[in-house]
Design a protein around this motif. Structure first.
Motif, short mmCIF file in Angstrom:
data_model
loop_
_atom_site.label_atom_id
_atom_site.label_comp_id
_atom_site.label_asym_id
_atom_site.label_seq_id
_atom_site.Cartn_x
_atom_site.Cartn_y
_atom_site.Cartn_z
N THR A 10 11.90 49.49 72.59
CA THR A 10 11.12 49.92 73.74
C THR A 10 10.30 48.77 74.31
O THR A 10 10.00 47.81 73.61
CB THR A 10 10.13 51.06 73.37
N GLN B 197 6.66 48.29 76.54
CA GLN B 197 5.45 48.84 77.14
C GLN B 197 5.40 48.30 78.57
O GLN B 197 5.63 47.10 78.77
CB GLN B 197 4.21 48.39 76.37
N VAL C 291 6.61 53.67 79.17
CA VAL C 291 7.46 52.86 78.31
C VAL C 291 8.90 53.00 78.75
O VAL C 291 9.29 54.02 79.33
CB VAL C 291 7.34 53.24 76.81
#
Length: 64
Positions: free
Chosen positions: A27, A29, A19
């Motif tokens: 954030t 992924q 991440v």
């Protein structure tokens, strides 16, 4: 259509994979190449394509 993204932040490992904890908050992924593992724990700059709400397919990751 996928959108190109360039972003910076801290590259971390999570239960679901890599991440990016963004400098501006939030954030991503990441679907990143194995070479990105060497940069875990460091601040990085990524160039990627957005493939989902919070998911990026990484084309390039560099220290930064």
């Amino acid at each position: 259509m996928a959108r190109r993204v360039t972003d910076t932040g801290l590259l971390l490992r999570s239960e679901t994979g890599l991440v990016l904890r963004r400098d501006d908050g939030g954030t991503w992924q990441l679907d990143a190449p194995r070479s990105a593992e060497a940069l875990v724990g460091r601040r990085v700059r990524i160039t990627a394509w957005r493939t989902g709400f919070d998911r990026l397919s990484v084309a390039d990751v560099t220290p930064g």
